[in-house]
Design an enzyme around this catalytic site. Structure first.
Site, PDB file in Angstrom:
ATOM      1  N   VAL A  23       1.358  34.902 -36.780  1.00 28.92           N
ATOM      2  CA  VAL A  23       2.330  35.381 -37.998  1.00 28.92           C
ATOM      3  C   VAL A  23       1.713  36.246 -39.025  1.00 28.92           C
ATOM      4  O   VAL A  23       2.189  36.841 -40.032  1.00 28.92           O
ATOM      5  CB  VAL A  23       3.021  34.220 -38.625  1.00 28.92           C
ATOM      6  CG1 VAL A  23       3.964  33.366 -37.757  1.00 28.92           C
ATOM      7  CG2 VAL A  23       1.844  33.251 -39.107  1.00 28.92           C
ATOM      8  N   ASN A  44       8.456  28.690 -39.426  1.00 29.81           N
ATOM      9  CA  ASN A  44       8.048  27.501 -39.384  1.00 29.81           C
ATOM     10  C   ASN A  44       6.779  27.375 -39.561  1.00 29.81           C
ATOM     11  O   ASN A  44       5.885  26.436 -39.701  1.00 29.81           O
ATOM     12  CB  ASN A  44       8.697  26.823 -38.236  1.00 29.81           C
ATOM     13  CG  ASN A  44       7.857  25.505 -37.779  1.00 29.81           C
ATOM     14  OD1 ASN A  44       7.957  24.648 -38.558  1.00 29.81           O
ATOM     15  ND2 ASN A  44       7.289  25.702 -36.387  1.00 29.81           N
ATOM     16  N   SER A  62       7.825  21.732 -47.402  1.00 28.57           N
ATOM     17  CA  SER A  62       7.077  20.194 -47.204  1.00 28.57           C
ATOM     18  C   SER A  62       7.577  19.490 -48.446  1.00 28.57           C
ATOM     19  O   SER A  62       7.784  20.153 -49.398  1.00 28.57           O
ATOM     20  CB  SER A  62       5.665  20.583 -47.173  1.00 28.57           C
ATOM     21  OG  SER A  62       5.250  19.243 -47.159  1.00 28.57           O
ATOM     22  N   TYR A  77      -2.618  23.489 -49.941  1.00 30.38           N
ATOM     23  CA  TYR A  77      -1.647  23.374 -49.129  1.00 30.38           C
ATOM     24  C   TYR A  77      -0.493  23.203 -49.957  1.00 30.38           C
ATOM     25  O   TYR A  77       0.531  23.678 -49.845  1.00 30.38           O
ATOM     26  CB  TYR A  77      -1.886  22.106 -48.164  1.00 30.38           C
ATOM     27  CG  TYR A  77      -0.791  21.858 -47.250  1.00 30.38           C
ATOM     28  CD1 TYR A  77      -0.503  22.587 -46.155  1.00 30.38           C
ATOM     29  CD2 TYR A  77       0.249  20.847 -47.560  1.00 30.38           C
ATOM     30  CE1 TYR A  77       0.558  22.424 -45.132  1.00 30.38           C
ATOM     31  CE2 TYR A  77       1.003  20.567 -46.678  1.00 30.38           C
ATOM     32  CZ  TYR A  77       1.400  21.229 -45.403  1.00 30.38           C
ATOM     33  OH  TYR A  77       2.305  21.130 -44.604  1.00 30.38           O
ATOM     34  N   LYS A 108       2.918  25.696 -50.233  1.00 30.31           N
ATOM     35  CA  LYS A 108       4.213  25.163 -50.054  1.00 30.31           C
ATOM     36  C   LYS A 108       5.111  25.371 -51.197  1.00 30.31           C
ATOM     37  O   LYS A 108       6.470  25.556 -51.170  1.00 30.31           O
ATOM     38  CB  LYS A 108       4.327  23.715 -49.594  1.00 30.31           C
ATOM     39  CG  LYS A 108       3.701  23.643 -48.120  1.00 30.31           C
ATOM     40  CD  LYS A 108       4.205  24.223 -47.011  1.00 30.31           C
ATOM     41  CE  LYS A 108       3.609  24.103 -45.786  1.00 30.31           C
ATOM     42  NZ  LYS A 108       4.439  24.879 -44.551  1.00 30.31           N
ATOM     43  N   ILE A 129       5.973  13.701 -40.285  1.00 31.08           N
ATOM     44  CA  ILE A 129       6.651  13.719 -39.055  1.00 31.08           C
ATOM     45  C   ILE A 129       5.507  13.880 -37.854  1.00 31.08           C
ATOM     46  O   ILE A 129       4.399  14.431 -38.282  1.00 31.08           O
ATOM     47  CB  ILE A 129       7.500  15.273 -39.023  1.00 31.08           C
ATOM     48  CG1 ILE A 129       7.973  15.544 -40.096  1.00 31.08           C
ATOM     49  CG2 ILE A 129       8.135  15.496 -37.661  1.00 31.08           C
ATOM     50  CD1 ILE A 129       9.348  14.700 -40.470  1.00 31.08           C
TER      51      ILE A 129
HETATM   52  P1  NDP Z   1       2.076  21.572 -35.098  1.00 25.38           P
HETATM   53  O1  NDP Z   1       0.642  21.792 -35.357  1.00 25.38           O
HETATM   54  O2  NDP Z   1       2.380  20.891 -33.985  1.00 25.38           O
HETATM   55  O3  NDP Z   1       2.832  23.100 -35.117  1.00 25.38           O
HETATM   56  C1  NDP Z   1       2.199  24.288 -35.820  1.00 25.38           C
HETATM   57  C2  NDP Z   1       2.879  25.264 -35.194  1.00 25.38           C
HETATM   58  O4  NDP Z   1       2.457  26.518 -35.879  1.00 25.38           O
HETATM   59  C3  NDP Z   1       2.356  25.421 -33.686  1.00 25.38           C
HETATM   60  O5  NDP Z   1       3.325  25.986 -32.892  1.00 25.38           O
HETATM   61  C4  NDP Z   1       1.175  26.383 -33.914  1.00 25.38           C
HETATM   62  O6  NDP Z   1       1.256  27.371 -32.637  1.00 25.38           O
HETATM   63  C5  NDP Z   1       1.827  27.537 -35.134  1.00 25.38           C
HETATM   64  N1  NDP Z   1       0.848  28.358 -35.581  1.00 25.38           N
HETATM   65  C6  NDP Z   1      -0.056  28.180 -36.344  1.00 25.38           C
HETATM   66  N2  NDP Z   1      -0.906  29.059 -36.917  1.00 25.38           N
HETATM   67  C7  NDP Z   1      -0.149  30.098 -36.705  1.00 25.38           C
HETATM   68  C8  NDP Z   1      -0.500  31.328 -36.588  1.00 25.38           C
HETATM   69  N3  NDP Z   1      -1.312  31.891 -37.462  1.00 25.38           N
HETATM   70  N4  NDP Z   1       0.494  32.195 -36.068  1.00 25.38           N
HETATM   71  C9  NDP Z   1       1.743  32.028 -35.346  1.00 25.38           C
HETATM   72  N5  NDP Z   1       1.788  30.572 -34.999  1.00 25.38           N
HETATM   73  C10 NDP Z   1       0.896  29.712 -35.855  1.00 25.38           C
HETATM   74  O7  NDP Z   1       2.550  20.856 -36.589  1.00 25.38           O
HETATM   75  P2  NDP Z   1       3.953  21.007 -37.349  1.00 25.38           P
HETATM   76  O8  NDP Z   1       5.150  21.258 -36.343  1.00 25.38           O
HETATM   77  O9  NDP Z   1       4.144  19.705 -38.120  1.00 25.38           O
HETATM   78  O10 NDP Z   1       4.136  22.137 -38.371  1.00 25.38           O
HETATM   79  C11 NDP Z   1       5.062  23.040 -38.323  1.00 25.38           C
HETATM   80  C12 NDP Z   1       5.351  23.583 -39.954  1.00 25.38           C
HETATM   81  O11 NDP Z   1       5.545  21.974 -40.503  1.00 25.38           O
HETATM   82  C13 NDP Z   1       3.988  23.575 -40.621  1.00 25.38           C
HETATM   83  O12 NDP Z   1       4.337  24.887 -41.436  1.00 25.38           O
HETATM   84  C14 NDP Z   1       3.724  22.342 -41.355  1.00 25.38           C
HETATM   85  O13 NDP Z   1       3.025  22.671 -42.617  1.00 25.38           O
HETATM   86  C15 NDP Z   1       5.069  21.937 -41.668  1.00 25.38           C
HETATM   87  N6  NDP Z   1       5.281  20.476 -42.078  1.00 25.38           N
HETATM   88  C16 NDP Z   1       4.836  19.660 -41.296  1.00 25.38           C
HETATM   89  C17 NDP Z   1       5.125  18.151 -41.705  1.00 25.38           C
HETATM   90  C18 NDP Z   1       4.322  17.209 -40.827  1.00 25.38           C
HETATM   91  O14 NDP Z   1       4.222  15.953 -41.304  1.00 25.38           O
HETATM   92  N7  NDP Z   1       4.154  17.301 -39.462  1.00 25.38           N
HETATM   93  C19 NDP Z   1       5.550  17.887 -43.202  1.00 25.38           C
HETATM   94  C20 NDP Z   1       5.942  18.913 -43.795  1.00 25.38           C
HETATM   95  C21 NDP Z   1       5.712  20.309 -43.326  1.00 25.38           C
HETATM   96  P3  NDP Z   1       0.004  28.038 -32.127  1.00 25.38           P
HETATM   97  O15 NDP Z   1      -1.286  27.065 -32.435  1.00 25.38           O
HETATM   98  O16 NDP Z   1       0.198  27.901 -30.778  1.00 25.38           O
HETATM   99  O17 NDP Z   1      -0.201  29.324 -32.852  1.00 25.38           O
END
Ligand code: NDP
Length: 240
Positions: free
Chosen positions: A55, A81, A133, A146, A150, A179
């Site tokens: 991204v 996301n 978040s 962080y 957010k 989550i």
């Molecule tokens: P995950 O680590 O499971 O998912 C994060 C996703 O972001 C992955 O698919 C990863 O894919 C992608 N990602 C990270 N960096 C990049 C990049 N530079 N370019 C493209 N894709 C990227 O965690 P979550 O599902 O929890 O996180 C998703 C969002 O939710 C985040 O923004 C997080 O801050 C937010 N969030 C999460 C909470 C939680 O408790 N889990 C609470 C509140 C917010 P890949 O590494 O394959 O690129």
């Protein structure tokens, strides 16, 4: 009837993956973007366009959107996301960790929204879902940068919502608490990670990512003139 295309960044795991599954199950073609292609391929969703996108690369997101739209028509929902959580004691956190979070969580979200905003305005139709978040609503001492990223998403989402309302484009800001995902793999500071895990255990663990995916789908399925402005979803026992 053919359902519109939805696009998701960070679709390779966690909340992005769950949201991709929810929209796909509801019959939408999906554009999935992340760096780990193998994880998106393993999902094996129908009518899915998969693109290896970081991204931080504005042109790559725009190209992925162009490719998917050529096959499935305009993106009607974009879920910005993708994000990382390098939670740490700010007194000892290496600045490179700020750079990464700021670039991915803030500029990455802007790059994502930018790729579809103009088209949505022209069509007077579309929904932007922007990942903040609970840490975009309140601060925690070991989440400093962080939280900053957010809070940025919250502010931009609220400003964009006002800007886009006259164009009938909806902006939803998402503010989850704990989550169950892979997000903690990004926490490199051992003490912060241990504290987080201990607090999480006290609240009975996080809630399932599929609950978030289904909520986003429900909000999207409302008529275009009805907007859920913010989704703040936490485990029942999460009080902080
Ligand atoms: P995950 O680590 O499971 O998912 C994060 C996703 O972001 C992955 O698919 C990863 O894919 C992608 N990602 C990270 N960096 C990049 C990049 N530079 N370019 C493209 N894709 C990227 O965690 P979550 O599902 O929890 O996180 C998703 C969002 O939710 C985040 O923004 C997080 O801050 C937010 N969030 C999460 C909470 C939680 O408790 N889990 C609470 C509140 C917010 P890949 O590494 O394959 O690129």
């Amino acid at each position: 009837m053919t359902k519109p295309l939805v696009a998701i960044t960070g679709a390779s795991s966690g909340i992005g993956e769950a949201t991709a599954r929810a929209f796909s199950k509801a019959g939408h073609p999906v554009l999935l973007m992340a760096r780990r292609m193998d994880r998106m391929e393993a999902m094996n969703l129908p009518n899915a366009v998969l693109r290896q996108v970081d991204v931080r690369d504005r042109d790559a997101i725009a190209a992925a959107v162009r490719d998917a739209e050529a096959i499935h028509g305009p993106v009607d929902m974009m879920f910005a996301n993708a994000g990382i959580a390098r939670l740490a004691d700010i007194g000892r956190q290496p600045p490179e960790e700020w750079d990464e979070m700021i670039d991915i969580n803030t500029k990455g979200v802007m790059n994502t929204v930018h790729a579809v905003m103009k088209g949505m305005m022209e069509r007077r139709h579309g929904t932007l879902v922007m990942m903040s978040s609970i840490a975009g609503r309140k601060v925690y001492p070991d989440h400093t940068v962080y939280c900053g990223t957010k809070f940025f998403v919250h502010a931009v989402a609220e400003s964009l919502r006002e800007y886009l309302s006259a164009h009938d484009v909806r902006v939803i800001v998402l503010s989850p608490g704990v989550i169950e995902t892979e997000v903690l793999s990004g926490v490199l500071d051992e003490t912060t990670l241990a504290n987080y895990k201990s607090n999480k255990a006290k609240m009975g663990g996080g809630i399932g990512a599929e609950i978030v995916g289904d909520l986003i789908l429900n909000a999207y399925q409302l008529p275009q003139n009805a907007l859920v402005q913010e989704i703040c979803l936490t485990p029942t026992r999460q009080t902080y």
